[in-house]
Write a protein that holds these residues in place. Sequence first.
Motif, PDB file in Angstrom:
ATOM      1  N   VAL A   1       4.824   0.428   1.123  1.00  0.00           N
ATOM      2  CA  VAL A   1       5.256  -0.391   2.124  1.00  0.00           C
ATOM      3  C   VAL A   1       4.495  -1.764   2.001  1.00  0.00           C
ATOM      4  O   VAL A   1       3.365  -1.886   1.452  1.00  0.00           O
ATOM      5  CB  VAL A   1       4.699   0.092   3.428  1.00  0.00           C
ATOM      6  CG1 VAL A   1       5.684   1.477   3.924  1.00  0.00           C
ATOM      7  CG2 VAL A   1       3.321   0.320   3.670  1.00  0.00           C
ATOM      8  N   ALA A   2       5.262  -2.708   2.275  1.00  0.00           N
ATOM      9  CA  ALA A   2       4.507  -4.141   2.287  1.00  0.00           C
ATOM     10  C   ALA A   2       4.465  -4.907   3.688  1.00  0.00           C
ATOM     11  O   ALA A   2       5.415  -4.688   4.568  1.00  0.00           O
ATOM     12  CB  ALA A   2       5.445  -5.070   1.503  1.00  0.00           C
ATOM     13  N   ARG A   3       3.365  -5.280   4.209  1.00  0.00           N
ATOM     14  CA  ARG A   3       2.963  -5.851   5.268  1.00  0.00           C
ATOM     15  C   ARG A   3       2.556  -7.328   5.032  1.00  0.00           C
ATOM     16  O   ARG A   3       1.685  -7.609   4.170  1.00  0.00           O
ATOM     17  CB  ARG A   3       1.943  -5.029   6.164  1.00  0.00           C
ATOM     18  CG  ARG A   3       2.536  -3.544   6.586  1.00  0.00           C
ATOM     19  CD  ARG A   3       1.797  -2.787   7.501  1.00  0.00           C
ATOM     20  NE  ARG A   3       2.162  -1.669   7.694  1.00  0.00           N
ATOM     21  CZ  ARG A   3       2.885  -1.305   8.935  1.00  0.00           C
ATOM     22  NH1 ARG A   3       3.474  -2.240   9.467  1.00  0.00           N
ATOM     23  NH2 ARG A   3       3.635   0.030   8.909  1.00  0.00           N
ATOM     24  N   ASP A   4       2.846  -8.173   6.068  1.00  0.00           N
ATOM     25  CA  ASP A   4       2.097  -9.352   6.062  1.00  0.00           C
ATOM     26  C   ASP A   4       0.606  -9.336   6.547  1.00  0.00           C
ATOM     27  O   ASP A   4       0.244  -8.682   6.972  1.00  0.00           O
ATOM     28  CB  ASP A   4       2.946 -10.681   6.764  1.00  0.00           C
ATOM     29  CG  ASP A   4       3.225 -10.331   8.260  1.00  0.00           C
ATOM     30  OD1 ASP A   4       2.510  -9.594   8.669  1.00  0.00           O
ATOM     31  OD2 ASP A   4       4.329 -10.971   8.848  1.00  0.00           O
ATOM     32  N   SER A   5       0.085 -10.607   6.606  1.00  0.00           N
ATOM     33  CA  SER A   5      -1.273 -10.717   7.224  1.00  0.00           C
ATOM     34  C   SER A   5      -1.452 -10.306   8.427  1.00  0.00           C
ATOM     35  O   SER A   5      -2.546  -9.902   8.760  1.00  0.00           O
ATOM     36  CB  SER A   5      -1.669 -12.346   7.194  1.00  0.00           C
ATOM     37  OG  SER A   5      -0.993 -13.032   7.638  1.00  0.00           O
TER      38      SER A   5
ATOM     39  N   LYS B   1       0.893  -1.283  -0.117  1.00  0.00           N
ATOM     40  CA  LYS B   1       0.026  -0.054   0.056  1.00  0.00           C
ATOM     41  C   LYS B   1       0.862   1.173   0.005  1.00  0.00           C
ATOM     42  O   LYS B   1       2.024   1.107   0.284  1.00  0.00           O
ATOM     43  CB  LYS B   1      -0.768  -0.023   1.349  1.00  0.00           C
ATOM     44  CG  LYS B   1      -0.157   0.376   2.527  1.00  0.00           C
ATOM     45  CD  LYS B   1      -1.155   0.318   3.485  1.00  0.00           C
ATOM     46  CE  LYS B   1      -0.571   0.696   5.023  1.00  0.00           C
ATOM     47  NZ  LYS B   1       0.028   1.923   5.198  1.00  0.00           N
ATOM     48  N   VAL B   2       0.321   2.481   0.027  1.00  0.00           N
ATOM     49  CA  VAL B   2       1.067   3.608  -0.362  1.00  0.00           C
ATOM     50  C   VAL B   2       1.632   4.015   1.129  1.00  0.00           C
ATOM     51  O   VAL B   2       0.743   3.708   2.325  1.00  0.00           O
ATOM     52  CB  VAL B   2       0.266   4.716  -0.670  1.00  0.00           C
ATOM     53  CG1 VAL B   2       0.963   6.231  -0.516  1.00  0.00           C
ATOM     54  CG2 VAL B   2      -0.632   4.725  -2.077  1.00  0.00           C
ATOM     55  N   LEU B   3       2.950   4.228   1.110  1.00  0.00           N
ATOM     56  CA  LEU B   3       3.544   4.887   2.457  1.00  0.00           C
ATOM     57  C   LEU B   3       3.005   5.985   3.088  1.00  0.00           C
ATOM     58  O   LEU B   3       2.838   7.110   2.477  1.00  0.00           O
ATOM     59  CB  LEU B   3       4.956   4.925   2.299  1.00  0.00           C
ATOM     60  CG  LEU B   3       6.160   4.991   3.286  1.00  0.00           C
ATOM     61  CD1 LEU B   3       7.568   4.549   2.994  1.00  0.00           C
ATOM     62  CD2 LEU B   3       6.199   6.255   3.997  1.00  0.00           C
TER      63      LEU B   3
ATOM     64  N   ARG C   1       9.187  -8.604  -4.928  1.00  0.00           N
ATOM     65  CA  ARG C   1       8.447  -8.786  -6.082  1.00  0.00           C
ATOM     66  C   ARG C   1       6.951  -7.965  -6.022  1.00  0.00           C
ATOM     67  O   ARG C   1       6.617  -7.295  -6.955  1.00  0.00           O
ATOM     68  CB  ARG C   1       7.925 -10.275  -6.672  1.00  0.00           C
ATOM     69  CG  ARG C   1       7.136 -10.251  -7.915  1.00  0.00           C
ATOM     70  CD  ARG C   1       7.143 -12.090  -8.024  1.00  0.00           C
ATOM     71  NE  ARG C   1       8.067 -12.678  -8.246  1.00  0.00           N
ATOM     72  CZ  ARG C   1       8.587 -12.722  -9.710  1.00  0.00           C
ATOM     73  NH1 ARG C   1       7.930 -12.090 -10.805  1.00  0.00           N
ATOM     74  NH2 ARG C   1       9.752 -13.500 -10.021  1.00  0.00           N
ATOM     75  N   LYS C   2       6.423  -8.070  -4.956  1.00  0.00           N
ATOM     76  CA  LYS C   2       5.151  -7.482  -4.644  1.00  0.00           C
ATOM     77  C   LYS C   2       5.193  -5.957  -4.770  1.00  0.00           C
ATOM     78  O   LYS C   2       4.446  -5.226  -5.250  1.00  0.00           O
ATOM     79  CB  LYS C   2       4.400  -7.867  -3.349  1.00  0.00           C
ATOM     80  CG  LYS C   2       3.318  -7.307  -2.820  1.00  0.00           C
ATOM     81  CD  LYS C   2       2.111  -7.624  -4.018  1.00  0.00           C
ATOM     82  CE  LYS C   2       1.732  -8.911  -3.966  1.00  0.00           C
ATOM     83  NZ  LYS C   2       0.472  -9.151  -5.094  1.00  0.00           N
TER      84      LYS C   2
END
Length: 318
Positions: free
Chosen positions: A217-221, A178-180, A251-252
């Motif tokens: 940013v990427a976050r896990d579940s 999602k957007v930082l 990659r994501k």
Amino acid sequence: MQGNIEETLSTSGSKQNLELENYGRFNVRHVPRIRAMNERDLGRILRLRAVVRWSGDPRSFDLLRGTKEARWAVAETSDGALVGMVGAVPLGSVGILCHLAVHEDYRGFGLGSRLSRWAVAYLRSRGTRTIRLYATRKAEGLYRSLGFSSVASREVYRLKASGVARAVKSTESENRAKVLEMGDLAEVYGLDLWSHGGDRSPLIFATLRSHPGQGLVARDSSGILKGYLVRSGGPLNRIGPFVASSPEVARKLLENALQSSGDSSVEITVTGPGPVRDLLPELGFEGVVDRLRMELGNPTDGGTAGILEYGTTPYLAT
């Protein structure tokens, strides 16, 4: 402090005397003096950069100059001409020596060495344990003479605009990008520190301020931060810093960045080995060796806890 550094470097005994002798055809009165840069120098620095055919991103100097505690020096002749410059940017335990430039008429007389020593002295005065730079092939010998050692080659990977759409794939993952946002910054700074070994928070913030809405940013579940990416938009989209805990997270983030790239080409600067060198060609990026990363002092501990730097900031690609 600036005066003390200048005095130390301009009166360094035998080294300084040797450099004065090397000037040969120049009268000693015309040997450039090194001093701290001031606001009045900015216009002349632009002319110097044009003369030496500066190849770095022209926005890099302005952004780095605005970071806290960054300092710059110029070499000035007795008639007021600027014939050299260098930058020193402290980032916590890591300091960056950058933007070294010497007018062609003053090369080969030790001026580049004097400017570099000025930057090293300033960075050490700020407590940096590692001083890092990116050297052209021509400058490697200069930096080795000052005690720098090679660490890794730097490559620039580029994906042409025509290939961006083909590179975007829909991959299933427990990680979500999602957007930082401002609320993410503290975690982003911590993650970057683990991967980079130095505190780049001022540079990250300045980049996001110059390119609002371009961070991801990427976050896990469970909501744990697993990576982040900053994109400098424009005719050429430059990606970096780019940090991830795994190739899947990388990659994501990269797929999401490519989706926002529109008709622009994309460029990523990579230093050192790692899974990114497999990921980028797979997506259609082509890489070329650019410069050599060199360091002076204690080696940095990057990649702590599996957090890897997939791409450095283009504003340090100098």
